[in-house]
Design a protein around this motif. Structure first.
Motif, mmCIF file in Angstrom:
data_model
loop_
_atom_site.group_PDB
_atom_site.id
_atom_site.type_symbol
_atom_site.label_atom_id
_atom_site.label_comp_id
_atom_site.label_asym_id
_atom_site.label_seq_id
_atom_site.Cartn_x
_atom_site.Cartn_y
_atom_site.Cartn_z
ATOM 1 N N PHE A 77 -18.170 39.010 40.386
ATOM 2 C CA PHE A 77 -16.945 39.768 40.122
ATOM 3 C C PHE A 77 -16.073 39.662 41.367
ATOM 4 N N GLY A 78 -15.961 38.450 41.868
ATOM 5 C CA GLY A 78 -15.387 38.208 43.186
ATOM 6 C C GLY A 78 -16.522 37.813 44.114
ATOM 7 N N TYR A 90 -12.967 39.152 35.653
ATOM 8 C CA TYR A 90 -14.156 39.718 36.304
ATOM 9 C C TYR A 90 -14.606 40.993 35.601
ATOM 10 N N ASP A 131 -19.281 40.471 45.246
ATOM 11 C CA ASP A 131 -20.193 41.113 44.298
ATOM 12 C C ASP A 131 -20.734 40.025 43.378
#
Lengths: 504, 504
Positions: free
Chosen positions: A236-237, A20, A240
């Motif tokens: 990014f997960g 990420y 997010d």
């Protein structure tokens, strides 16, 4: 508590953190990075990629996976996680350092040559680099291993389980049914869409796009939109998940379709279970399923009449002048013009699949070695003539148009078509299960649809394969007839086709 | 080619890639990250930090450094690189995993407690956490090692080579000379600055700020400005150096001073040699020297009359109404009001140093163990009364105002004052060496100054220590008299002080 499984989770979270982080560096690179930062950024990404590779092939991870593979105390989801992680681990272990470096160099050279070749319309600048890359990709097929067609090995990286043999049947259907259908459409008078190309202020388009995303259910507390030259979604997960768009002041289509399309991708990522961060159970199934989420929103929802029965009024508040005499029905027609064209990314939702068909046929032949790189321009042009009826005026607008091959991404293109076909099948099922679905859309209420997608697709992560998921939701595997039915119904009405062709 | 040295460079570049990646993640966190992304981001940063720590303490790096330490074939710059890297390596190796984790936990707890304590004006919520943190920082001094005062060990991490004994002398001068001088000023009638607090449109301020940065020589191809709640400068190599600012529509000072201040930091980073990426020779010397660059531009240039003789006209084009009757001289007075105040970050450039003096005295006493955390509020308040003549109405506006201690950053504050004092000494030298310097500034030409800074400071990286650099440029080490001379000349005129005190 299973200590080995807990440690496996830790290692996977660590790996995800690095992956990420790479995604964050790439997002910044595409959105805000100042130009002189490019060189260091490439180096930073390369270093993190090397670290991620080391983590993904570490002895400790391998030992854990081999141990957990036969641990019968694991539940179903845990077992699937181990299955997927072990598959990735074994795959990653197959690559020697030397091969990875050679491939990486070849890609870098091919990409640079492709840029120059496209700019100067000179395929021969690119050909030797692409030849080398194709040779390495063929070698990669052997490294990965395959039982049927060598191209299977490449397909599997984007669409796990997809087989060349199945895709050949699928694309034969595309060819036989869709080519005929598009010819029927081409014989009809064309719909008017001139008003889409008047002046549309950038900021107002931006604001409208944000409203569309919000309406879809995109969570701006867990994401944001920015501008980039090529729209994309990254995450990014699951908390997010970012989208980008581009805006053309003389073409309203650009922003609208990129917003809805990327929004569809983003809703999938935002719907993945946060508790499974870094694990296969927290990840998307395949590129085809990912694309099904973007296409479903873009085409089945966004290019449909109920959507604009609701949203056109709001759009007209932003742009009263250029849209003053436009009714939802006229708007619906304008956004659904079917017309063969040279460039894949500008294609309508039907002829788009000819572009993919052509790339699939070429890739398959290149990887099996039945054609050579030097044959590409002529082959490309003859296929565009055959399927789309178009003369390709230059290689820049032909075989050089896409970035994918220069990146070594062979096997990627078919997932675009798979996405549309899955989307049609899923959407058909959603409408069946929620009879009021389109009435709700007409009221601007997208919740029933989003809930359905969350329930049936998003929350499961990699629990099912694409095929299993389809079976699970629809009671049958991917079937092209749903796309053809959708196309025939929609475009049959839009173009007043006298007789609806039914072959599927 | 020295194979060991080349490999050392590779390892350091790799480490820098990870450290700069962390900086990118932090930049995004402060500027664009959606709120729900915070939890995963903290984890991602922590993972990368662990990886950076492993790289910085790897056996391979250690072996190379020990080998290269005695390699007489290295040139001067290479030897200095090895010296600095070995110092960092030895330092990093001193920390046990257990201590790092305990410290990290203590900081996290102290930070959370501090936030709550500040919000609710309740020091007792914070005290036990701060006590633990101070205990650990004292332990850290022992881990690091010191020969004089334990506080030296902490100072060295921010200002290599700085000694408590020297700073005690310096701050004694600050106290004796500056306190008296500020009292003289306080006795004079105050200058008018009401027009700084009229309405100033945000976008126009933004545009003006970009012009100021451009004028300074900030390269927007190698950087960018964004908004954040606390302005900062960060960099991901010398070709991607970013600044942030904040803008208050009812206070023109906010944007102007943050822009110029951060611009000064950024020019230093952009001036570091790109060829030395990742090496000490490509890095800033110390926080004090870094701050000297921001303070020099902010105060010696930006809060000076020649600067506004040029720039006020342009500012008035943006804001004709609120500034219509304001002349450069009046503007110069308005931006140089000296008045003791409670909050460090809002202080003028003279009384600012009392804030630092107080923190220095308290930190030194805390670390040597001559006071305890529970004594802090009363001690703080008595010192504010003594040096600034102010009653502190609440701990939130007193001892709880700064984030630093809750982050475990003891030894950081003195570098702010060092920065101003170095700035005055450097600027004095620059004016001596370039007699037309201020005439050029009055024309809006900052190049002679930037070139001088590039030549004498930026390009050297860590070639010199702060003390050596000062010696090299000025022929003597840091001398507080230059700051006092600057202050007496400027404020003597501004406040029409009858007799200029000369003690230095």
């Amino acid at each position: 508590m299973n200590i080995a499984y807990e440690r496996y989770k830790e290692l996977l979270c660590r790996l995800a953190d690095v992956q990420y982080s790479i995604a964050i560096l790439n997002w910044d690179l595409e959105t805000y990075m100042p130009p002189k930062g490019a060189e260091s950024r490439a180096q930073q990404i390369s270093t993190l990629s090397g670290i991620a590779h080391n983590l993904s092939t570490s002895e400790e991870l391998g030992d854990l996976l081999f141990k957990l593979e036969s641990d019968t105390s694991l539940d179903e989801i845990q077992q699937k996680n181990i299955y997927h992680s072990l598959k990735s681990y074994r795959l990653n272990k197959k690559y020697s350092q030397a091969f990875v470096e050679e491939l990486s160099r070849a890609i870098s050279e091919a990409f640079q040559a492709w840029q120059k070749a496209k700019e100067t319309n000179n395929f021969s600048l690119y050909a030797p680099k692409l030849e080398k890359l194709v040779r390495l990709k063929r070698e990669e097929c052997t490294i990965i291993g395959f039982t049927g067609h060598p191209y299977d090995a490449l397909l599997d990286q984007y669409e796990p389980g997809a087989l060349t043999a199945d895709l050949s049947i699928l694309f034969a259907d595309v060819r036989s049914q869709l080519v005929a259908f598009v010819k029927q459409i081409a014989a009809q008078p064309q719909n008017e869409d001139g008003f889409m190309f008047l002046h549309y202020d950038k900021q107002k388009q931006w604001d409208f796009g944000l409203e569309l995303l919000t309406q879809m259910g995109y969570d701006f507390e867990a994401g944001r939109q920015d501008i980039s030259s090529h729209p994309f979604t990254t995450n990014f997960g699951p908390k997010d998940v970012r989208v980008t768009t581009r805006i053309a002041e003389d073409n309203l289509n650009e922003m609208i379709w990129s917003c809805i399309h990327e929004g569809g991708h983003a809703l999938y990522e935002q719907g993945l279970p946060y508790s499974e961060y870094g694990l296969p159970s927290g990840e998307y199934i395949s590129l085809g399923i990912h694309e099904s989420q973007s296409r479903l929103w873009e085409n089945n929802v966004g290019r449909n009449l109920p959507y604009w029965k609701h949203n056109l009024a709001r759009l007209k508040e932003f742009f009263p002048e250029p849209l003053k005499n436009v009714q939802p029905e006229a708007f619906f027609k304008a956004i659904n013009k079917v017309r063969p064209s040279l460039i894949r990314t500008n294609a309508d939702e039907l002829t788009y699949h000819f572009h993919i068909l052509i790339r699939f046929e070429i890739e398959k032949a290149l990887i099996e070695g039945s054609i050579e790189v030097k044959d590409l321009p002529a082959l490309w042009n003859s296929k565009y003539k055959e399927y789309l009826g178009l003369d390709v005026p230059s290689d820049s607008q032909g075989v050089l148009q896409d970035i994918h091959w220069s990146h070594g991404s062979f096997g990627y293109f078919p997932t675009y078509s798979l996405g549309s076909f899955y989307a049609a099948q899923f959407y058909n099922k959603a409408v069946q299960e929620i009879p009021t679905l389109e009435l709700e859309i007409e009221k601007g209420n997208m919740k029933p649809l989003l809930n359905w997608l969350r329930e049936h697709i998003h929350r499961h992560g990699k629990r099912y394969t694409a095929e299993e998921l389809c079976q699970h939701i629809c009671g049958e595997k991917l079937n092209f007839k749903y796309f053809m039915n959708y196309a025939q119904k929609k475009y049959g009405e839009l173009y007043k086709l006298e007789k609806i062709v039914k072959k599927a």
